[in-house]
Design a protein around this motif. Structure first.
Motif, PDB file in Angstrom:
ATOM      1  N   ARG A  26       0.527  30.070  10.992  1.00  0.00           N
ATOM      2  CA  ARG A  26       1.447  31.054  11.439  1.00  0.00           C
ATOM      3  C   ARG A  26       2.592  30.567  12.336  1.00  0.00           C
ATOM      4  N   LYS A  27       2.325  29.674  13.066  1.00  0.00           N
ATOM      5  CA  LYS A  27       3.318  29.355  13.968  1.00  0.00           C
ATOM      6  C   LYS A  27       4.160  27.771  13.047  1.00  0.00           C
ATOM      7  N   GLY A  28       4.029  27.881  11.806  1.00  0.00           N
ATOM      8  CA  GLY A  28       4.659  26.937  11.140  1.00  0.00           C
ATOM      9  C   GLY A  28       4.162  25.690  10.798  1.00  0.00           C
ATOM     10  N   PHE A  29       2.988  25.113  11.204  1.00  0.00           N
ATOM     11  CA  PHE A  29       2.286  24.024  11.205  1.00  0.00           C
ATOM     12  C   PHE A  29       1.549  24.190   9.670  1.00  0.00           C
ATOM     13  N   SER A  30       1.366  22.893   9.138  1.00  0.00           N
ATOM     14  CA  SER A  30       0.382  23.031   7.999  1.00  0.00           C
ATOM     15  C   SER A  30      -0.975  22.466   8.453  1.00  0.00           C
ATOM     16  N   SER A  31      -1.645  23.357   8.156  1.00  0.00           N
ATOM     17  CA  SER A  31      -3.067  23.515   8.828  1.00  0.00           C
ATOM     18  C   SER A  31      -4.090  23.576   7.774  1.00  0.00           C
ATOM     19  N   GLY A  32      -5.332  22.791   8.257  1.00  0.00           N
ATOM     20  CA  GLY A  32      -6.541  22.778   7.139  1.00  0.00           C
ATOM     21  C   GLY A  32      -7.766  23.083   8.090  1.00  0.00           C
ATOM     22  N   LEU A  33      -8.879  23.648   7.407  1.00  0.00           N
ATOM     23  CA  LEU A  33      -9.997  23.866   8.162  1.00  0.00           C
ATOM     24  C   LEU A  33     -11.336  23.369   7.558  1.00  0.00           C
ATOM     25  N   LEU A  34     -12.123  22.759   8.037  1.00  0.00           N
ATOM     26  CA  LEU A  34     -13.414  22.043   7.303  1.00  0.00           C
ATOM     27  C   LEU A  34     -14.532  22.466   7.800  1.00  0.00           C
ATOM     28  N   ASP A  35     -15.362  23.438   7.076  1.00  0.00           N
ATOM     29  CA  ASP A  35     -16.614  23.891   7.664  1.00  0.00           C
ATOM     30  C   ASP A  35     -17.788  22.916   7.368  1.00  0.00           C
ATOM     31  N   LEU A  36     -18.137  22.166   8.507  1.00  0.00           N
ATOM     32  CA  LEU A  36     -19.339  21.313   8.423  1.00  0.00           C
ATOM     33  C   LEU A  36     -20.565  21.682   9.245  1.00  0.00           C
ATOM     34  N   ASP A  37     -20.564  22.853   9.252  1.00  0.00           N
ATOM     35  CA  ASP A  37     -21.840  23.587   9.941  1.00  0.00           C
ATOM     36  C   ASP A  37     -22.854  23.631   8.764  1.00  0.00           C
ATOM     37  N   PHE A  38     -23.660  22.371   8.939  1.00  0.00           N
ATOM     38  CA  PHE A  38     -24.512  22.067   7.654  1.00  0.00           C
ATOM     39  C   PHE A  38     -25.642  23.142   7.188  1.00  0.00           C
ATOM     40  N   HIS A  39     -25.981  23.793   8.382  1.00  0.00           N
ATOM     41  CA  HIS A  39     -27.296  24.789   8.162  1.00  0.00           C
ATOM     42  C   HIS A  39     -26.669  26.059   7.914  1.00  0.00           C
ATOM     43  N   GLY A  40     -25.554  26.560   8.491  1.00  0.00           N
ATOM     44  CA  GLY A  40     -25.061  27.591   8.393  1.00  0.00           C
ATOM     45  C   GLY A  40     -23.542  27.955   8.223  1.00  0.00           C
ATOM     46  N   PRO A  41     -23.235  27.502   7.299  1.00  0.00           N
ATOM     47  CA  PRO A  41     -21.702  27.572   7.133  1.00  0.00           C
ATOM     48  C   PRO A  41     -20.934  28.831   6.955  1.00  0.00           C
TER      49      PRO A  41
END
Length: 252
Positions: A52-67
Motif C-alpha cells: 500500500r505504501k508503494g513498495f514491492s512486497s512478497g509474503l512466504l508462508d513457511l508455517d509447515f504444520h499450519g499454513p
C-alpha cells in the motif's frame, strides 16, 4: 544430502536460492516463541502495508504444520501457480505470495527433521520472486530446526519477534530472543500484540537489547475481517501495524 542437513557436502540448491533472492532487497522473518500470538496476521498485514505504501512486497508462508496466510488474505489456492523456469509467486492483493498450501492443500504434512528442511529448501529453490523491496516470511512458532536452518540458508535474513501481552508468551519469547542473540542473528526488534490495558514488556525487551517496535491493542472484532484483505487493511489493527512498519523501514 547437504551441509544444512548435517552432512559434509554443500547442497547445490543453496546457490540457486541465492540467485532467486538476489533482487530481493530485504528478507524479514516474523517469528514467535509459541503459537496463538498473532504472528500470521502481523506478517500478512506487514506485507499488505508495504504494498500500500508503494513498495514491492512478497509474503512466504513457511508455517509447515499450519499454513494460514492464505486464509487471512482470502487467497484461492485451488490452482497451482504458473511455472516458467521455476514457479512464479502469484500476486494476491498486490503482493507476491507463496505457501506450502499450494502443494499440500488442507492435508497434514507428516514430515519431520531433515525431510522438513528438504521441503523448505525445495520451495525456496523453485520459487521465482523477481524484484522485491520486502519479502516477509511467516515462520512456524517455536525454536525448531526450521528457524536455525533458515539462518544458514538465507544468511542476510533479519527477524521480527512477536509476543502477545501475556506472561506465558513472554517467557517463551525471552528464550527465543536469547537464542537469536546467541547465534548472532540480526534482530530488528519485537512487537507486543493483543494488549488489553497497557503494554507489559517494553522495559524488559530493552533490557535484553531488543528494540521495542511497538504494541498493538486487542481487537475482538478482528476475526470477522480475516479472509477479507480490503477490510483488514482498513482496520484499526492495520493502522497500528502501519506505524510499526514505518519504524521498521527506518532501521532496515
Amino acid at each position: 544430502m547437504d551441509r544444512v542437513c548435517g552432512s559434509e557436502e554443500i547442497d547445490p540448491r543453496l546457490s540457486v536460492i541465492e540467485k532467486r533472492l538476489e533482487l530481493v532487497d530485504r528478507v524479514i522473518g516474523v517469528v514467535s516463541g509459541k503459537g496463538g500470538v498473532g504472528k500470521t496476521l502481523i506478517s500478512t498485514v506487514l506485507a499488505l502495508t508495504a504494498a500500500r505504501k508503494g513498495f514491492s512486497s512478497g509474503l512466504l508462508d513457511l508455517d509447515f504444520h499450519g499454513p494460514t496466510c492464505h486464509r487471512v488474505l482470502g487467497a484461492r489456492v485451488d490452482s497451482f501457480p504458473e511455472e516458467k523456469y521455476g514457479v512464479i509467486a502469484p500476486k494476491v492483493h498486490g503482493i507476491k505470495f507463496m505457501s506450502l498450501v499450494y502443494y499440500a492443500g488442507d492435508e497434514p504434512i507428516p514430515l519431520r527433521g531433515r525431510d522438513v528442511t528438504n521441503v523448505i529448501i525445495e520451495l525456496l529453490t523453485i520459487t521465482r520472486w523477481g524484484s522485491l523491496d520486502f519479502l516477509f516470511i511467516d515462520f512456524p512458532p517455536g525454536m525448531g530446526e526450521q528457524l536455525l536452518d533458515m539462518m544458514r540458508i538465507i544468511k542476510r535474513i533479519k527477524f521480527i519477534i512477536v509476543t502477545s501481552s501475556s506472561t506465558l508468551s513472554y517467557e517463551t519469547v525471552k528464550r527465543l530472543a536469547k537464542l537469536l542473540t546467541d547465534v548472532k542473528a540480526n534482530v530488528i526488534g519485537a512487537i507486543e500484540n493483543m494488549v488489553f490495558k497497557k503494554p507489559l514488556f517494553k522495559d524488559e525487551m530493552e533490557k535484553m537489547s531488543i528494540r521495542y517496535l511497538g504494541s498493538i491493542r486487542f481487537y475482538p472484532d478482528l476475526e470477522q475481517k480475516i479472509g477479507d484483505a480490503n477490510s483488514l487493511i482498513e482496520s484499526d489493527f492495520a493502522k497500528e501495524v502501519t506505524t510499526i512498519f514505518d519504524r521498521i523501514v527506518r532501521v532496515v
